[in-house]
Design an enzyme around this catalytic site. Sequence first.
Site, PDB file in Angstrom:
ATOM      1  NE  ARG A  58      -3.481   2.297   2.756  1.00  0.00           N
ATOM      2  CZ  ARG A  58      -4.312   2.475   3.784  1.00  0.00           C
ATOM      3  NH1 ARG A  58      -4.596   1.444   4.573  1.00  0.00           N
ATOM      4  NH2 ARG A  58      -4.866   3.640   4.008  1.00  0.00           N
ATOM      5  CG  ASN A  62     -10.720  -1.482  -0.198  1.00  0.00           C
ATOM      6  OD1 ASN A  62     -11.873  -1.458  -0.611  1.00  0.00           O
ATOM      7  ND2 ASN A  62     -10.320  -0.839   0.889  1.00  0.00           N
ATOM      8  CB  CYS A 118     -17.826  -0.397   1.491  1.00  0.00           C
ATOM      9  SG  CYS A 118     -16.802   1.046   1.766  1.00  0.00           S
ATOM     10  CG  HIS A 171     -14.189   3.581  -1.678  1.00  0.00           C
ATOM     11  ND1 HIS A 171     -12.911   3.199  -1.424  1.00  0.00           N
ATOM     12  CD2 HIS A 171     -14.906   3.193  -0.600  1.00  0.00           C
ATOM     13  CE1 HIS A 171     -12.828   2.590  -0.246  1.00  0.00           C
ATOM     14  NE2 HIS A 171     -14.051   2.581   0.267  1.00  0.00           N
ATOM     15  CE1 TYR A 226     -11.448   6.143  -0.429  1.00  0.00           C
ATOM     16  CE2 TYR A 226     -13.461   6.110   0.866  1.00  0.00           C
ATOM     17  CZ  TYR A 226     -12.150   5.730   0.686  1.00  0.00           C
ATOM     18  OH  TYR A 226     -11.536   4.945   1.622  1.00  0.00           O
TER      19      TYR A 226
HETATM   20  C1  G6P Z   1     -12.385   3.268   4.571  1.00  0.00           C
HETATM   21  C2  G6P Z   1     -12.663   2.456   3.378  1.00  0.00           C
HETATM   22  C3  G6P Z   1     -11.995   1.146   3.440  1.00  0.00           C
HETATM   23  C4  G6P Z   1     -10.541   1.310   3.740  1.00  0.00           C
HETATM   24  C5  G6P Z   1     -10.340   2.111   4.989  1.00  0.00           C
HETATM   25  C6  G6P Z   1      -8.887   2.457   5.166  1.00  0.00           C
HETATM   26  O1  G6P Z   1     -13.094   2.753   5.593  1.00  0.00           O
HETATM   27  O2  G6P Z   1     -14.011   2.244   3.180  1.00  0.00           O
HETATM   28  O3  G6P Z   1     -12.178   0.535   2.208  1.00  0.00           O
HETATM   29  O4  G6P Z   1      -9.931   0.053   3.881  1.00  0.00           O
HETATM   30  O5  G6P Z   1     -11.034   3.283   4.929  1.00  0.00           O
HETATM   31  O6  G6P Z   1      -8.639   2.856   6.452  1.00  0.00           O
HETATM   32  P1  G6P Z   1      -7.153   2.960   6.987  1.00  0.00           P
HETATM   33  O7  G6P Z   1      -7.263   3.259   8.424  1.00  0.00           O
HETATM   34  O8  G6P Z   1      -6.490   1.659   6.664  1.00  0.00           O
HETATM   35  O9  G6P Z   1      -6.545   4.080   6.189  1.00  0.00           O
END
Ligand code: G6P
Length: 451
Positions: free
Chosen positions: A95, A149, A171, A203, A260
């Site tokens: 990531r 995701n 989600c 998103h 988003y």
């Molecule tokens: C949101 C999205 C998720 C994502 C998450 C990331 O909830 O809907 O798809 O995985 O944010 O959160 P983070 O704390 O990992 O940045």
Amino acid sequence: MEKIKIVTIGGGSSYTPELIEGFINRRDEINVGELWLVDCQEGEEKQRIVGALARRMVKEAGLDWKIELTLDRRRALKDADFVTTQFRVGLLDARIRDERIPLKHGMMGQETNGAGGIFKAFRTIPVIMDIIRDMRELCPDAWLVNFTNPSGMVTEAAIKYGKWEKTVGLCNVPIRYEKLCKQAMGIAEDSEELFTKFAGLNHFHWHRVWDKKGNEVTAEIMEKVYSPDSETEFVGMANVMEIPFLYDQLKDLKVLPCTYHRYYYAADQMLSAYLEQYKNHETRAEKVKQTEKELFELYKDPNLKGKPEQLTQRGGTYYSDAACELISSILNDKRTKMVVSTKNNGAIADMPYDSIIEISSIITSHGPEPLNWGKFDASIRGVLQAQKAMEELTIEAAITGDYGRALQAFMSNPLIKHGESAQILLDEMLVENKKYLPQFAGKIHELEEAK
Ligand code: G6P
């Protein structure tokens, strides 16, 4: 109540305590016999720590559920009733690359948007196909509940290419927005006074809201939340920077956006803000890596028997409400109204019938029945169709490893600069993800040779 077997792939995730809490809270609706937390070699240590916490949580709740930890996915899948997926191929380091490499080239990098989202799909979709292959043999009647995701694209791949019709994508974002709408209207979080309807893609969805008397309150909420004069502090999503939307544009949309949309509607300000984060090594993935370290330190404490408060600082908080409610609604034919990724079947008139969309649906024992949305205004119709086409190209490239399709996906993504820059970025990301992209091995080899 019949005992069920649940298998969670990516069970070593730091989010798992939330899932366990969700099942514990619904113990009267879901009779868990066994819960298997599956992970891969790279995730073994995390799996061991979070698995031990899961066992303590279940014991503390006075339940006799069997919590099994394994690296052997096939052993876990045997006779499963529900398979939930929350894995991250390449862990957080992948990531970090998804976010940082595009930013290095002056383009938005995000885990589900832009080039980062496309690459997460490239790494993930082949694994989902493998999981489905195993499921066909070992648990042919199971439901696949996907959180991995990019959730919408992974779900579309599972249904269209994996032909696993019993797949539902989830989600947490719509849950956050339901809460936000209630906060804006001064209504308690657990009240059922508002009726919300969401439609779009994961998103990338919009929503409308009505009150108990049948009045549409979308415009009122829009003003309360987004007007520059609004005095109320609204808590957004932890993972997306709250750059203000252009209020004049939002008002004209007449439907509420999700967070988003900032990546698109406020693209220039978002990019400047994220470039700043890039410079300071403070991208979301880099921060989350630190948060994860702290969470796992907490999880190691043998006296910890519940979900620690710090976990709510993650963007995905409330995801277990979606997962556990979905499972309960299918098991008990509860017909709960939920927002899920499922087949369009005509619910959004502007989209192909077989597209996977994110839509408010009634969850029955035979799966989601999407609520009709109808047509979108031209301000949304075009971007929505373009986004879906980009998703289709991404999925096709992920399955086939076809370089031309991958390049077309890049050229169709609004957050990627088109022209030569797109190809330079694509090539660099392919090489950097070599370990996780066997389908592109030939092209990656060629690129390395040409260096
Ligand atoms: C949101 C999205 C998720 C994502 C998450 C990331 O909830 O809907 O798809 O995985 O944010 O959160 P983070 O704390 O990992 O940045």
